[in-house]
Design a protein around this motif. Sequence first.
Motif, PDB file in Angstrom:
ATOM      1  N   GLU A 105      -0.270   9.442  -4.145  1.00 12.46           N
ATOM      2  CA  GLU A 105      -1.457   9.092  -3.928  1.00 12.46           C
ATOM      3  C   GLU A 105      -2.270   8.151  -5.325  1.00 12.46           C
ATOM      4  OE1 GLU A 105      -2.917   8.535  -1.240  1.00 12.46           O
ATOM      5  OE2 GLU A 105      -1.204   9.330  -0.003  1.00 12.46           O
ATOM      6  N   THR A 106      -1.457   8.461  -6.418  1.00 10.44           N
ATOM      7  CA  THR A 106      -1.850   7.855  -7.588  1.00 10.44           C
ATOM      8  C   THR A 106      -1.864   6.164  -7.485  1.00 10.44           C
ATOM      9  OG1 THR A 106       0.290   7.698  -8.566  1.00 10.44           O
ATOM     10  CG2 THR A 106      -0.992   9.727  -8.823  1.00 10.44           C
ATOM     11  N   PRO A 107      -2.581   5.591  -8.147  1.00 11.05           N
ATOM     12  CA  PRO A 107      -2.694   4.011  -8.196  1.00 11.05           C
ATOM     13  C   PRO A 107      -0.995   3.639  -8.166  1.00 11.05           C
ATOM     14  CG  PRO A 107      -4.142   4.910  -9.925  1.00 11.05           C
ATOM     15  CD  PRO A 107      -3.485   5.947  -9.282  1.00 11.05           C
ATOM     16  N   GLN A 108      -0.316   4.184  -8.896  1.00 10.42           N
ATOM     17  CA  GLN A 108       1.156   3.710  -8.905  1.00 10.42           C
ATOM     18  C   GLN A 108       1.945   3.875  -7.378  1.00 10.42           C
ATOM     19  OE1 GLN A 108       3.993   5.810 -10.940  1.00 10.42           O
ATOM     20  NE2 GLN A 108       5.559   4.379 -11.123  1.00 10.42           N
ATOM     21  N   GLY A 109       1.363   5.142  -6.745  1.00 10.93           N
ATOM     22  CA  GLY A 109       1.817   5.341  -5.567  1.00 10.93           C
ATOM     23  C   GLY A 109       1.536   4.421  -4.567  1.00 10.93           C
ATOM     24  N   LYS A 110       0.057   4.275  -4.535  1.00 11.27           N
ATOM     25  CA  LYS A 110      -0.458   3.458  -3.701  1.00 11.27           C
ATOM     26  C   LYS A 110      -0.072   1.684  -3.707  1.00 11.27           C
ATOM     27  CE  LYS A 110      -4.756   5.810  -3.236  1.00 11.27           C
ATOM     28  NZ  LYS A 110      -6.277   5.912  -3.430  1.00 11.27           N
ATOM     29  N   LEU A 111       0.500   1.388  -4.857  1.00 11.61           N
ATOM     30  CA  LEU A 111       1.042   0.171  -5.079  1.00 11.61           C
ATOM     31  C   LEU A 111       2.368   0.167  -4.337  1.00 11.61           C
ATOM     32  CD1 LEU A 111       0.360  -0.977  -9.051  1.00 11.61           C
ATOM     33  CD2 LEU A 111      -0.515  -1.942  -6.642  1.00 11.61           C
ATOM     34  N   VAL A 112       3.110   1.195  -4.254  1.00 10.47           N
ATOM     35  CA  VAL A 112       4.523   1.311  -3.745  1.00 10.47           C
ATOM     36  C   VAL A 112       4.321   1.187  -2.199  1.00 10.47           C
ATOM     37  CG1 VAL A 112       6.400   2.988  -3.409  1.00 10.47           C
ATOM     38  CG2 VAL A 112       5.491   2.362  -5.592  1.00 10.47           C
ATOM     39  N   GLN A 113       3.226   2.018  -1.704  1.00 11.94           N
ATOM     40  CA  GLN A 113       2.975   2.181  -0.466  1.00 11.94           C
ATOM     41  C   GLN A 113       2.554   0.956   0.274  1.00 11.94           C
ATOM     42  OE1 GLN A 113       1.233   5.961   1.483  1.00 11.94           O
ATOM     43  NE2 GLN A 113       0.681   6.281  -0.865  1.00 11.94           N
ATOM     44  N   ALA A 114       1.991  -0.016  -0.559  1.00  9.17           N
ATOM     45  CA  ALA A 114       1.371  -1.253  -0.190  1.00  9.17           C
ATOM     46  C   ALA A 114       2.456  -2.315  -0.026  1.00  9.17           C
ATOM     47  CB  ALA A 114       0.232  -1.771  -0.864  1.00  9.17           C
ATOM     48  N   ALA A 115       3.728  -2.210  -0.706  1.00 10.49           N
ATOM     49  CA  ALA A 115       4.613  -3.271  -0.804  1.00 10.49           C
ATOM     50  C   ALA A 115       5.330  -3.376   0.533  1.00 10.49           C
ATOM     51  CB  ALA A 115       5.589  -2.944  -1.829  1.00 10.49           C
ATOM     52  N   GLN A 116       5.501  -4.494   0.826  1.00  6.02           N
ATOM     53  CA  GLN A 116       6.232  -5.010   2.156  1.00  6.02           C
ATOM     54  C   GLN A 116       7.464  -5.639   1.945  1.00  6.02           C
ATOM     55  OE1 GLN A 116       4.909  -4.158   5.320  1.00  6.02           O
ATOM     56  NE2 GLN A 116       3.546  -2.922   4.065  1.00  6.02           N
ATOM     57  N   THR A 117       7.886  -5.917   0.756  1.00 10.41           N
ATOM     58  CA  THR A 117       8.994  -6.545   0.554  1.00 10.41           C
ATOM     59  C   THR A 117       9.674  -6.370  -0.947  1.00 10.41           C
ATOM     60  OG1 THR A 117       8.214  -8.493  -0.735  1.00 10.41           O
ATOM     61  CG2 THR A 117       8.380  -8.827   1.498  1.00 10.41           C
ATOM     62  N   ASN A 118      10.932  -6.573  -1.186  1.00  7.74           N
ATOM     63  CA  ASN A 118      11.363  -6.047  -2.377  1.00  7.74           C
ATOM     64  C   ASN A 118      10.749  -6.699  -3.575  1.00  7.74           C
ATOM     65  OD1 ASN A 118      13.009  -3.780  -1.714  1.00  7.74           O
ATOM     66  ND2 ASN A 118      14.690  -5.231  -1.082  1.00  7.74           N
ATOM     67  N   ALA A 119      10.410  -7.905  -3.380  1.00 11.18           N
ATOM     68  CA  ALA A 119       9.872  -8.980  -4.308  1.00 11.18           C
ATOM     69  C   ALA A 119       8.319  -8.193  -4.864  1.00 11.18           C
ATOM     70  CB  ALA A 119       9.548 -10.266  -3.778  1.00 11.18           C
ATOM     71  N   GLU A 120       7.855  -7.546  -4.045  1.00 11.39           N
ATOM     72  CA  GLU A 120       6.518  -7.116  -4.567  1.00 11.39           C
ATOM     73  C   GLU A 120       6.691  -5.865  -5.503  1.00 11.39           C
ATOM     74  OE1 GLU A 120       3.537  -6.772  -1.218  1.00 11.39           O
ATOM     75  OE2 GLU A 120       5.039  -7.765  -0.047  1.00 11.39           O
ATOM     76  N   PHE A 121       7.670  -5.286  -5.502  1.00 15.52           N
ATOM     77  CA  PHE A 121       8.206  -3.914  -6.380  1.00 15.52           C
ATOM     78  C   PHE A 121       8.342  -4.381  -7.705  1.00 15.52           C
ATOM     79  CE2 PHE A 121       9.738  -2.389  -2.250  1.00 15.52           C
ATOM     80  CZ  PHE A 121       8.882  -1.445  -1.973  1.00 15.52           C
ATOM     81  N   ARG A 122       9.016  -5.474  -7.894  1.00 16.30           N
ATOM     82  CA  ARG A 122       9.364  -5.898  -9.425  1.00 16.30           C
ATOM     83  C   ARG A 122       9.726  -7.503  -9.231  1.00 16.30           C
ATOM     84  NH1 ARG A 122      13.024  -5.691 -13.694  1.00 16.30           N
ATOM     85  NH2 ARG A 122      12.411  -4.260 -15.394  1.00 16.30           N
ATOM     86  N   CYS A 123       8.755  -8.255  -9.331  1.00 16.20           N
ATOM     87  CA  CYS A 123       8.765  -9.647  -9.199  1.00 16.20           C
ATOM     88  C   CYS A 123       9.417 -10.453  -9.972  1.00 16.20           C
ATOM     89  CB  CYS A 123       7.171 -10.256  -8.920  1.00 16.20           C
ATOM     90  SG  CYS A 123       6.342  -9.565  -7.735  1.00 16.20           S
ATOM     91  N   GLU A 124       9.649 -10.268 -11.232  1.00 17.95           N
ATOM     92  CA  GLU A 124      10.275 -11.065 -12.316  1.00 17.95           C
ATOM     93  C   GLU A 124      11.975 -10.698 -12.042  1.00 17.95           C
ATOM     94  OE1 GLU A 124       9.177 -10.267 -16.102  1.00 17.95           O
ATOM     95  OE2 GLU A 124       6.968 -10.921 -15.704  1.00 17.95           O
ATOM     96  N   TYR A 125      12.214  -9.589 -11.997  1.00 20.89           N
ATOM     97  CA  TYR A 125      13.718  -9.254 -11.876  1.00 20.89           C
ATOM     98  C   TYR A 125      13.933  -9.733 -10.556  1.00 20.89           C
ATOM     99  CZ  TYR A 125      18.128  -6.576 -11.526  1.00 20.89           C
ATOM    100  OH  TYR A 125      19.497  -6.425 -11.642  1.00 20.89           O
ATOM    101  N   PHE A 126      13.209  -9.585  -9.185  1.00 18.53           N
ATOM    102  CA  PHE A 126      13.583 -10.066  -8.068  1.00 18.53           C
ATOM    103  C   PHE A 126      13.892 -11.875  -8.126  1.00 18.53           C
ATOM    104  CE2 PHE A 126      12.207 -12.247  -3.969  1.00 18.53           C
ATOM    105  CZ  PHE A 126      13.198 -11.513  -3.139  1.00 18.53           C
ATOM    106  N   GLN A 127      13.040 -12.262  -8.833  1.00 16.14           N
ATOM    107  CA  GLN A 127      13.262 -13.974  -8.803  1.00 16.14           C
ATOM    108  C   GLN A 127      14.748 -14.106  -9.591  1.00 16.14           C
ATOM    109  OE1 GLN A 127      11.613 -16.092  -7.450  1.00 16.14           O
ATOM    110  NE2 GLN A 127      13.045 -17.842  -8.140  1.00 16.14           N
TER     111      GLN A 127
END
Length: 464
Positions: free
Chosen positions: A311-333
């Motif tokens: 429930e921390t800000p980091q955790g909420k970002l993880v929960q909101a992600a819908q694609t792998n690109a949203e987790f780590r965009c630069e590496y994904f690209q």
Amino acid sequence: LLIRGTQEISDCFYLARLTTMSGRLSFSNITALAPMVRVGTLPMRLLALDYGADVVYCEELIDIKMAQCQRVVNEVLDTVDFVAPDDRVMFRTCEREKDRVVFQMGTADPDRALTVAKLVEQDVAAIDVNMGCPKEYSTKGGMGAALLSDPDKIEAILRKLVGGVNKPVTCKIRILPSLEDTISLVKRIEKTGVAAIAVHGRFKEERPRHPVHCDYIQAVANAVSIPVIANGGSLDPVKTYANIEEFRKASGASSVMLARAAMWNPSVFRSKGLLPLETVMEEYLKYAIRYDNHAFNTKYCLCQMLRDKVETPQGKLVQAAQTNAEFRCEYFQQVQEEHQVKRDALQTNSLHGRPIMDGDVLTMAVKFERREYPPQITPKMFLLEWSRKEKLEQPTYEMVQRTQDRAFQSTVTVAEKKYRSSLWEKSKKFAEQAAAIVCLRVLGYQRVVSAKRTLVWFVKGRGR
């Protein structure tokens, strides 16, 4: 060895510890990543190996679903995928873990278990049968912990597997209410010829909050001559790498298997100590992106690592992600660009990719498009005429049909070699034509059309 470097010598001893003289995986004195549903996918298994796990188990995969899968070599990801009829990848593995991954299945049927084991046999180090999971996902249909009340079926499944595959066979059980019954069961299991027994030191009704019964595991270890793998220590005592050896000694087992402790932080396998969770999550994400892990599975595993921080800000970002690109965009690209380069190279090498050996059959991903061939000169007709010209027996076709969608796949045999398309067709005729195209392409023949598309013929080394 005397002229090799220190690291090479260390590697030699390490490999000797993992394998027997026959090259088969050994279960003595190892630390393993336990099978965990939704956790034991390829990214987590590779990360556990990076941190020091000797052996990794995949999540439990149900035999009925696996039996419907097709083995596909994924040249873009450098993986072997077992793909369901709905195109879902049920099991993905790679060369890195080939000699150290154990395929765990849920089964209650000896014949079906053997079918699945033979399907994956060439891509894994061992086969394991789940006989301990108490959840409905496993117990329905008589699988998982439900097998504990049916020793005859346990014996039938294990004997069928031991006699039918060339890889070690193991099983994972829970302890029975009576120590005497537990000992009786494991002795019966040992007689089937299995290579090891993993023992979760809790009763079927108990859950992770209950203490593990090390005395039961110790009694099992004393009762059999094959390696026993202790499981169930993630609540207490195993929290760090140093605790692994303590659990091994307390249980009297040859080896240790970790589930939740590894799920929370897979660097628990690291002899130099735990790494910060942020580092572990970043390394996990790299594997998840590189191997195109399903985004919801990636999110689930990251949330398990975060635990009370979800429930921390980091955790909420993880929960909101819908694609792998949203987790780590630069590496994904970066990875997407690398994958596209591979796709382009494969397309350049051949219109439908290079031929791939699947057992004793050469395969290519080929579809038969009827509109591209006039009825006067189909691939089958040309292959038949070619065989006659070469004074060979005429091609023979072997057909299989998939039950779930009634699609067809044909294997053609020419000059004692077998060819087929890895794609399924809607009719028997189309499946045979696709197999003939594969054979012709391997032989070097390509389809050529006239400028006005009024004539089609085959030539060697040309075409489009």
